[in-house]
Design a protein around this motif. Structure first.
Motif, PDB file in Angstrom:
ATOM      1  N   ARG A 151     103.481  79.460 -55.147  1.00 16.12           N
ATOM      2  CA  ARG A 151     102.684  80.426 -55.895  1.00 16.12           C
ATOM      3  C   ARG A 151     102.051  81.469 -54.979  1.00 16.12           C
ATOM      4  O   ARG A 151     101.935  82.649 -55.337  1.00 16.12           O
ATOM      5  CB  ARG A 151     101.624  79.690 -56.695  1.00 16.12           C
ATOM      6  CG  ARG A 151     102.205  78.950 -57.896  1.00 16.12           C
ATOM      7  CD  ARG A 151     101.167  78.175 -58.664  1.00 16.12           C
ATOM      8  NE  ARG A 151     101.754  77.600 -59.882  1.00 16.12           N
ATOM      9  CZ  ARG A 151     101.145  76.722 -60.661  1.00 16.12           C
ATOM     10  NH1 ARG A 151      99.920  76.291 -60.337  1.00 16.12           N
ATOM     11  NH2 ARG A 151     101.747  76.258 -61.750  1.00 16.12           N
ATOM     12  N   SER A 154     104.765  83.838 -54.149  1.00 16.88           N
ATOM     13  CA  SER A 154     105.029  84.672 -55.314  1.00 16.88           C
ATOM     14  C   SER A 154     103.973  85.756 -55.469  1.00 16.88           C
ATOM     15  O   SER A 154     104.296  86.928 -55.737  1.00 16.88           O
ATOM     16  CB  SER A 154     105.078  83.800 -56.572  1.00 16.88           C
ATOM     17  OG  SER A 154     105.226  84.588 -57.733  1.00 16.88           O
ATOM     18  N   THR A 155     102.702  85.396 -55.280  1.00 13.60           N
ATOM     19  CA  THR A 155     101.628  86.387 -55.364  1.00 13.60           C
ATOM     20  C   THR A 155     101.777  87.455 -54.283  1.00 13.60           C
ATOM     21  O   THR A 155     101.559  88.646 -54.541  1.00 13.60           O
ATOM     22  CB  THR A 155     100.267  85.690 -55.230  1.00 13.60           C
ATOM     23  OG1 THR A 155     100.133  84.700 -56.256  1.00 13.60           O
ATOM     24  CG2 THR A 155      99.136  86.700 -55.361  1.00 13.60           C
ATOM     25  N   ARG A 158     104.582  89.745 -55.298  1.00 16.07           N
ATOM     26  CA  ARG A 158     104.181  90.532 -56.460  1.00 16.07           C
ATOM     27  C   ARG A 158     103.250  91.670 -56.048  1.00 16.07           C
ATOM     28  O   ARG A 158     103.395  92.807 -56.506  1.00 16.07           O
ATOM     29  CB  ARG A 158     103.494  89.629 -57.486  1.00 16.07           C
ATOM     30  CG  ARG A 158     103.242  90.339 -58.826  1.00 16.07           C
ATOM     31  CD  ARG A 158     102.519  89.427 -59.798  1.00 16.07           C
ATOM     32  NE  ARG A 158     103.304  88.221 -60.083  1.00 16.07           N
ATOM     33  CZ  ARG A 158     102.961  87.008 -59.679  1.00 16.07           C
ATOM     34  NH1 ARG A 158     101.864  86.819 -58.973  1.00 16.07           N
ATOM     35  NH2 ARG A 158     103.719  85.976 -59.987  1.00 16.07           N
ATOM     36  N   ALA A 215     109.329  87.374 -56.177  1.00 15.59           N
ATOM     37  CA  ALA A 215     108.109  86.879 -56.808  1.00 15.59           C
ATOM     38  C   ALA A 215     108.432  86.136 -58.103  1.00 15.59           C
ATOM     39  O   ALA A 215     107.864  85.075 -58.383  1.00 15.59           O
ATOM     40  CB  ALA A 215     107.160  88.045 -57.087  1.00 15.59           C
ATOM     41  N   GLN A 219     107.700  82.096 -58.632  1.00 12.37           N
ATOM     42  CA  GLN A 219     106.797  81.677 -59.702  1.00 12.37           C
ATOM     43  C   GLN A 219     107.520  80.772 -60.696  1.00 12.37           C
ATOM     44  O   GLN A 219     106.943  79.784 -61.184  1.00 12.37           O
ATOM     45  CB  GLN A 219     106.236  82.909 -60.422  1.00 12.37           C
ATOM     46  CG  GLN A 219     105.191  82.596 -61.473  1.00 12.37           C
ATOM     47  CD  GLN A 219     103.938  81.984 -60.869  1.00 12.37           C
ATOM     48  OE1 GLN A 219     103.480  82.414 -59.827  1.00 12.37           O
ATOM     49  NE2 GLN A 219     103.394  80.974 -61.531  1.00 12.37           N
ATOM     50  N   GLN A 220     108.760  81.079 -60.981  1.00 12.69           N
ATOM     51  CA  GLN A 220     109.537  80.258 -61.916  1.00 12.69           C
ATOM     52  C   GLN A 220     109.749  78.846 -61.362  1.00 12.69           C
ATOM     53  O   GLN A 220     109.587  77.852 -62.085  1.00 12.69           O
ATOM     54  CB  GLN A 220     110.891  80.922 -62.182  1.00 12.69           C
ATOM     55  CG  GLN A 220     111.725  80.218 -63.246  1.00 12.69           C
ATOM     56  CD  GLN A 220     113.061  80.904 -63.453  1.00 12.69           C
ATOM     57  OE1 GLN A 220     113.715  81.316 -62.485  1.00 12.69           O
ATOM     58  NE2 GLN A 220     113.475  81.060 -64.692  1.00 12.69           N
ATOM     59  N   ASP A 223     106.382  76.943 -61.475  1.00 14.63           N
ATOM     60  CA  ASP A 223     106.057  76.509 -62.839  1.00 14.63           C
ATOM     61  C   ASP A 223     106.934  75.331 -63.278  1.00 14.63           C
ATOM     62  O   ASP A 223     106.452  74.405 -63.958  1.00 14.63           O
ATOM     63  CB  ASP A 223     106.225  77.677 -63.809  1.00 14.63           C
ATOM     64  CG  ASP A 223     105.194  78.767 -63.570  1.00 14.63           C
ATOM     65  OD1 ASP A 223     104.163  78.477 -62.942  1.00 14.63           O
ATOM     66  OD2 ASP A 223     105.429  79.912 -64.015  1.00 14.63           O
TER      67      ASP A 223
END
Length: 280
Positions: A151, A154-155, A158, A215, A219-220, A223
Motif C-alpha cells: 500500500r 501504491s501510494t 499514485r 499504483a 493496491q489491487q 486488497d
C-alpha cells in the motif's frame, strides 16, 4: 511442566537464530566499511600524487615562462595539505593503532567469515525446522507488513502520477497562455522552450514508468491479500474447513499465487510495448 520446557526450548532456539542473523548483518556491514577503508587507503595517496603532477604540469605547460596565479597555487597547496594529512591519518589507522575494527584484514577474509556464518545459520535452521503448520502460521503473521508495504508503494506511485499529471496540465496551459499573451512571442521564447521541454519529458516519463498502472496493481494485490487474511481470521469460505492445517495450507498457496501475479505484472510493465504484446 512440558509446556514450560517447550517454551524455554523455543526461546533458546529463537535466540540462537537471532544471534546468527545479527552476526551475518554485522559481517555484512563490516565488509562495506572495510571496502570504503581500502578504497580510501589506496585512493587518497593516488589522488595526492595526481594533484602534485597536475600542479607541476600546469606550471610546465601553461605558466613555464611566468608566475603561476596565486589562486591556483593556493588551491593546489591546500589540496596537497589536506590529502597528505588524510593519507597519514589513514596509514596510522591501518598500521599503528586499533582505530579501525578490521585494520589489516582483507575483504576476502571477511567474505569468508560471512559465508561460514551463513552456512552455520542454514545448518542450524535445517536442524530446528518447525513443522509445516507452524511455518504457515508464521507466514500468516508476516503478511500484514507485506500488505502495508504494497500500500505504501501504491501510494507513492499514485502521488507520483498525480504530480506528473498536474505538471503536465500546468505546462500545457502555460504554453497556450504565454503564446496568447505575447504576439509575436519573441520575449517569451525561453519560457515556451522550457514549457515544451517539460511537457515532452513528463509525457515520455509517464509512458515509460507507468506510475498509474503500478499504483493500481499494487493496491489491487494489497486488497486481495487483505481480503484473504480477513476470510482466514473469520473462518469464512474458502477457509471454513474443520482442520486449521488445511486452511493455512490453502491460504499460503493462494497468497503466494497473488504475489507471483504481482511480480509478473511488474515485469510486464518493465518491458517495452512490443515485448508486452508478445508476453500477453
Amino acid at each position: 511442566m512440558t509446556r514450560s520446557q517447550n517454551a524455554l526450548d523455543g526461546g533458546s532456539i529463537a535466540d540462537e537464530i537471532i544471534g546468527y542473523r545479527r552476526e551475518i548483518a554485522d559481517l555484512s556491514q563490516r565488509i562495506k566499511n572495510r571496502r570504503l577503508q581500502v578504497l580510501a587507503l589506496y585512493g587518497t595517496p593516488i589522488t595526492l600524487l595526481l594533484l602534485i603532477l597536475s600542479w607541476a604540469g600546469l606550471k610546465v605547460f601553461i605558466w613555464l615562462h611566468g608566475d603561476t596565479p596565486s589562486a591556483v597555487n593556493g588551491i593546489c597547496f591546500a589540496g596537497v595539505v589536506v590529502l597528505a594529512l588524510a593519507t597519514g591519518a589513514q596509514f596510522y589507522g591501518e598500521f599503528d593503532s586499533e582505530m579501525w575494527e578490521d585494520s589489516g584484514t582483507s575483504v576476502r577474509e571477511l567474505k569468508l567469515e560471512l559465508a561460514l556464518a551463513e552456512e552455520r545459520h542454514v545448518l542450524e535452521i535445517r536442524q530446528r525446522t518447525p513443522p509445516p503448520q507452524d511455518r504457515q502460521a508464521s507466514y500468516k503473521e508476516k503478511l500484514p507488513a507485506e500488505v502495508s508495504r504494497l500500500r505504501q508503494d501504491s501510494t507513492h506511485y499514485r502521488r507520483l502520477h498525480l504530480l506528473m499529471q498536474w505538471l503536465l496540465f500546468v505546462s500545457s496551459a502555460a504554453i497556450s497562455a504565454v503564446t496568447a499573451w505575447y504576439d509575436p512571442p519573441q520575449p517569451a521564447k525561453g519560457v515556451l522552450i522550457g514549457l515544451g521541454f517539460t511537457v515532452t519529458v513528463i509525457t515520455a516519463a509517464a509512458g515509460y514508468f507507468k506510475p498509474r498502472e503500478r499504483a493500481f496493481n499494487l493496491q489491487q494485490t494489497a486488497d486481495s491479500i487483505q481480503q484473504h487474511i480477513t476470510a482466514l481470521e473469520l473462518g469464512i469460505a474458502p477457509y471454513n474447513a474443520s482442520q486449521e492445517k488445511v486452511n493455512l495450507e490453502l491460504f499460503a498457496t493462494t497468497v503466494e499465487g497473488l504475489r507471483a501475479e504481482q511480480r509478473m505484472r511488474e515485469q510486464q510493465l518493465d518491458q517495452p510495448q512490443q515485448g508486452q504484446q508478445q508476453v500477453i
